[in-house]
Design a protein around this motif. Sequence first.
Motif, PDB file in Angstrom:
ATOM      1  N   LEU A  90      14.941   0.468  -7.594  1.00 27.67           N
ATOM      2  CA  LEU A  90      14.073  -0.600  -8.157  1.00 27.67           C
ATOM      3  C   LEU A  90      14.381  -1.884  -7.724  1.00 27.67           C
ATOM      4  O   LEU A  90      13.701  -2.727  -7.320  1.00 27.67           O
ATOM      5  CB  LEU A  90      13.611  -0.486  -9.511  1.00 27.67           C
ATOM      6  CG  LEU A  90      12.779   0.694  -9.954  1.00 27.67           C
ATOM      7  CD1 LEU A  90      12.633   0.615 -11.286  1.00 27.67           C
ATOM      8  CD2 LEU A  90      11.306   0.715  -9.416  1.00 27.67           C
ATOM      9  N   HIS A  91      15.739  -2.233  -7.709  1.00 26.53           N
ATOM     10  CA  HIS A  91      16.289  -3.500  -7.619  1.00 26.53           C
ATOM     11  C   HIS A  91      16.118  -3.890  -5.845  1.00 26.53           C
ATOM     12  O   HIS A  91      16.028  -5.239  -5.625  1.00 26.53           O
ATOM     13  CB  HIS A  91      17.590  -3.514  -7.872  1.00 26.53           C
ATOM     14  CG  HIS A  91      18.729  -2.813  -6.645  1.00 26.53           C
ATOM     15  ND1 HIS A  91      18.584  -1.196  -6.917  1.00 26.53           N
ATOM     16  CD2 HIS A  91      19.576  -2.978  -5.870  1.00 26.53           C
ATOM     17  CE1 HIS A  91      19.472  -0.732  -5.972  1.00 26.53           C
ATOM     18  NE2 HIS A  91      20.166  -1.759  -5.413  1.00 26.53           N
ATOM     19  N   VAL A  92      15.785  -2.592  -5.156  1.00 26.75           N
ATOM     20  CA  VAL A  92      15.731  -3.049  -3.912  1.00 26.75           C
ATOM     21  C   VAL A  92      14.342  -3.622  -3.531  1.00 26.75           C
ATOM     22  O   VAL A  92      14.013  -4.693  -2.730  1.00 26.75           O
ATOM     23  CB  VAL A  92      15.962  -2.011  -2.738  1.00 26.75           C
ATOM     24  CG1 VAL A  92      15.722  -2.002  -1.424  1.00 26.75           C
ATOM     25  CG2 VAL A  92      17.377  -1.476  -2.930  1.00 26.75           C
ATOM     26  N   LEU A  93      13.216  -2.769  -4.326  1.00 26.95           N
ATOM     27  CA  LEU A  93      11.970  -3.170  -4.084  1.00 26.95           C
ATOM     28  C   LEU A  93      11.592  -4.773  -4.640  1.00 26.95           C
ATOM     29  O   LEU A  93      11.026  -5.507  -4.068  1.00 26.95           O
ATOM     30  CB  LEU A  93      10.883  -2.266  -4.961  1.00 26.95           C
ATOM     31  CG  LEU A  93      11.134  -0.868  -4.674  1.00 26.95           C
ATOM     32  CD1 LEU A  93       9.955  -0.069  -5.286  1.00 26.95           C
ATOM     33  CD2 LEU A  93      10.910  -0.524  -2.879  1.00 26.95           C
ATOM     34  N   THR A  94      12.340  -4.958  -5.998  1.00 27.44           N
ATOM     35  CA  THR A  94      12.333  -6.273  -6.515  1.00 27.44           C
ATOM     36  C   THR A  94      12.757  -7.337  -5.503  1.00 27.44           C
ATOM     37  O   THR A  94      12.179  -8.406  -5.474  1.00 27.44           O
ATOM     38  CB  THR A  94      12.949  -6.380  -8.014  1.00 27.44           C
ATOM     39  OG1 THR A  94      12.551  -5.395  -8.475  1.00 27.44           O
ATOM     40  CG2 THR A  94      12.936  -7.587  -8.376  1.00 27.44           C
ATOM     41  N   GLN A  95      13.949  -7.328  -4.927  1.00 26.44           N
ATOM     42  CA  GLN A  95      14.304  -8.269  -4.054  1.00 26.44           C
ATOM     43  C   GLN A  95      13.416  -8.271  -2.765  1.00 26.44           C
ATOM     44  O   GLN A  95      13.064  -9.594  -2.313  1.00 26.44           O
ATOM     45  CB  GLN A  95      15.713  -8.012  -3.307  1.00 26.44           C
ATOM     46  CG  GLN A  95      16.574  -8.718  -2.585  1.00 26.44           C
ATOM     47  CD  GLN A  95      17.717  -8.625  -2.291  1.00 26.44           C
ATOM     48  OE1 GLN A  95      18.431  -7.763  -2.566  1.00 26.44           O
ATOM     49  NE2 GLN A  95      18.633  -9.860  -1.697  1.00 26.44           N
ATOM     50  N   LEU A  96      12.705  -7.374  -2.347  1.00 22.36           N
ATOM     51  CA  LEU A  96      11.900  -7.543  -1.089  1.00 22.36           C
ATOM     52  C   LEU A  96      10.589  -7.891  -1.507  1.00 22.36           C
ATOM     53  O   LEU A  96      10.082  -8.873  -0.693  1.00 22.36           O
ATOM     54  CB  LEU A  96      11.560  -5.801  -0.697  1.00 22.36           C
ATOM     55  CG  LEU A  96      12.621  -5.271   0.183  1.00 22.36           C
ATOM     56  CD1 LEU A  96      12.286  -3.627   0.169  1.00 22.36           C
ATOM     57  CD2 LEU A  96      13.044  -5.837   1.448  1.00 22.36           C
ATOM     58  N   THR A  97      10.236  -7.961  -2.610  1.00 20.20           N
ATOM     59  CA  THR A  97       8.935  -8.609  -3.183  1.00 20.20           C
ATOM     60  C   THR A  97       9.029  -9.987  -3.715  1.00 20.20           C
ATOM     61  O   THR A  97       8.037 -10.755  -3.427  1.00 20.20           O
ATOM     62  CB  THR A  97       8.235  -7.831  -4.016  1.00 20.20           C
ATOM     63  OG1 THR A  97       8.857  -7.467  -5.203  1.00 20.20           O
ATOM     64  CG2 THR A  97       7.755  -6.477  -3.523  1.00 20.20           C
ATOM     65  N   ALA A 123       4.911 -11.782  -1.358  1.00 18.47           N
ATOM     66  CA  ALA A 123       4.147 -12.075  -0.059  1.00 18.47           C
ATOM     67  C   ALA A 123       3.857 -10.735   0.680  1.00 18.47           C
ATOM     68  O   ALA A 123       3.308 -10.674   1.534  1.00 18.47           O
ATOM     69  CB  ALA A 123       5.012 -13.000   0.738  1.00 18.47           C
ATOM     70  N   CYS A 124       4.555  -9.815   0.049  1.00 20.26           N
ATOM     71  CA  CYS A 124       4.203  -8.387   0.681  1.00 20.26           C
ATOM     72  C   CYS A 124       4.369  -7.284  -0.514  1.00 20.26           C
ATOM     73  O   CYS A 124       4.734  -7.598  -1.549  1.00 20.26           O
ATOM     74  CB  CYS A 124       5.423  -8.106   1.793  1.00 20.26           C
ATOM     75  SG  CYS A 124       7.061  -7.949   1.252  1.00 20.26           S
ATOM     76  N   GLY A 125       4.426  -6.121  -0.033  1.00 17.60           N
ATOM     77  CA  GLY A 125       4.540  -5.108  -0.989  1.00 17.60           C
ATOM     78  C   GLY A 125       5.620  -4.176  -0.678  1.00 17.60           C
ATOM     79  O   GLY A 125       5.914  -4.066   0.613  1.00 17.60           O
ATOM     80  N   PRO A 182       1.585  -5.146   3.900  1.00 13.23           N
ATOM     81  CA  PRO A 182       1.032  -6.256   3.429  1.00 13.23           C
ATOM     82  C   PRO A 182       0.736  -6.277   1.960  1.00 13.23           C
ATOM     83  O   PRO A 182       0.486  -7.310   1.170  1.00 13.23           O
ATOM     84  CB  PRO A 182      -0.148  -6.216   4.211  1.00 13.23           C
ATOM     85  CG  PRO A 182       0.202  -5.638   5.530  1.00 13.23           C
ATOM     86  CD  PRO A 182       1.146  -4.361   4.948  1.00 13.23           C
ATOM     87  N   THR A 183       0.362  -4.744   1.536  1.00 15.91           N
ATOM     88  CA  THR A 183       0.239  -4.651   0.015  1.00 15.91           C
ATOM     89  C   THR A 183       0.930  -3.494  -0.663  1.00 15.91           C
ATOM     90  O   THR A 183       1.793  -2.906   0.364  1.00 15.91           O
ATOM     91  CB  THR A 183      -1.225  -4.510  -0.026  1.00 15.91           C
ATOM     92  OG1 THR A 183      -1.403  -3.200   0.590  1.00 15.91           O
ATOM     93  CG2 THR A 183      -2.143  -5.325   0.409  1.00 15.91           C
ATOM     94  N   ALA A 184       0.966  -3.438  -1.763  1.00 15.66           N
ATOM     95  CA  ALA A 184       1.661  -2.244  -2.128  1.00 15.66           C
ATOM     96  C   ALA A 184       1.263  -1.004  -1.752  1.00 15.66           C
ATOM     97  O   ALA A 184       2.039   0.061  -1.435  1.00 15.66           O
ATOM     98  CB  ALA A 184       1.710  -2.365  -3.730  1.00 15.66           C
ATOM     99  N   GLU A 185      -0.086  -0.852  -1.708  1.00 12.78           N
ATOM    100  CA  GLU A 185      -0.542   0.441  -1.252  1.00 12.78           C
ATOM    101  C   GLU A 185      -0.324   0.655   0.090  1.00 12.78           C
ATOM    102  O   GLU A 185       0.160   1.999   0.506  1.00 12.78           O
ATOM    103  CB  GLU A 185      -2.129   0.322  -1.557  1.00 12.78           C
ATOM    104  CG  GLU A 185      -2.665   0.244  -2.874  1.00 12.78           C
ATOM    105  CD  GLU A 185      -2.669  -0.944  -3.258  1.00 12.78           C
ATOM    106  OE1 GLU A 185      -2.044  -2.316  -2.595  1.00 12.78           O
ATOM    107  OE2 GLU A 185      -3.634  -1.355  -4.220  1.00 12.78           O
TER     108      GLU A 185
END
Length: 206
Positions: A90-97, A123-125, A182-185
Amino acid sequence: DLHSFPTRRSSDLHIAVALTDKLTDERFLEVGHQQPSQQTPEVFEAVVYQAALALQALGVTDGVTHSEFRLTPRGPLLIETHTRMGGGSLHVLTQLTTGVDLADLMVAFGLGEQPDVQPAQPACGAAIRFLLGRPGRIAGVEAPTAGAADGVVAVLLPAAGRTVSGRSASRERLGHVIATGPTAEAAGRAAIWRSEERRVGKECRS
């Protein structure tokens, strides 16, 4: 999931970093996560409020925290909270977003520093999909090449010879695919597409 960090400057200050949507199967086992959350701003605020109440009641005054909630008709229900980062990358996703590096923050707090971090508006998902499978022993793995052009950020594959339980416990997953979009989906679709292309040959469990 809510990632946040309270600071020593004020016991009433809890900075919400990210809200993550968890994906589960029919057995309520986790199959993936994605950010930013698709919940409404009102739900986000309610989750932040409940997390802050819990952390204040526990006397948590600094550090990185991770809280999990289930949404109910009566509002967010706190399941658990921790003074650590969340698992499952989850920390990777958090840094990316958001641009916030939770690992760096944990070290900074441990050194007695007072980091002043403001999460960026996503700015991205970003999404992760776990590689799951039936019980058995892995005979081999086939994986096509993928990279940034496909939205793929990271891929973790199992080694041949590993025994698989078939469960989605964090230590028993086959691996994962992390992707952005571009989005989480869109990020989720990229991660699913690439994870489905990974072919894991297995021998039957004796």
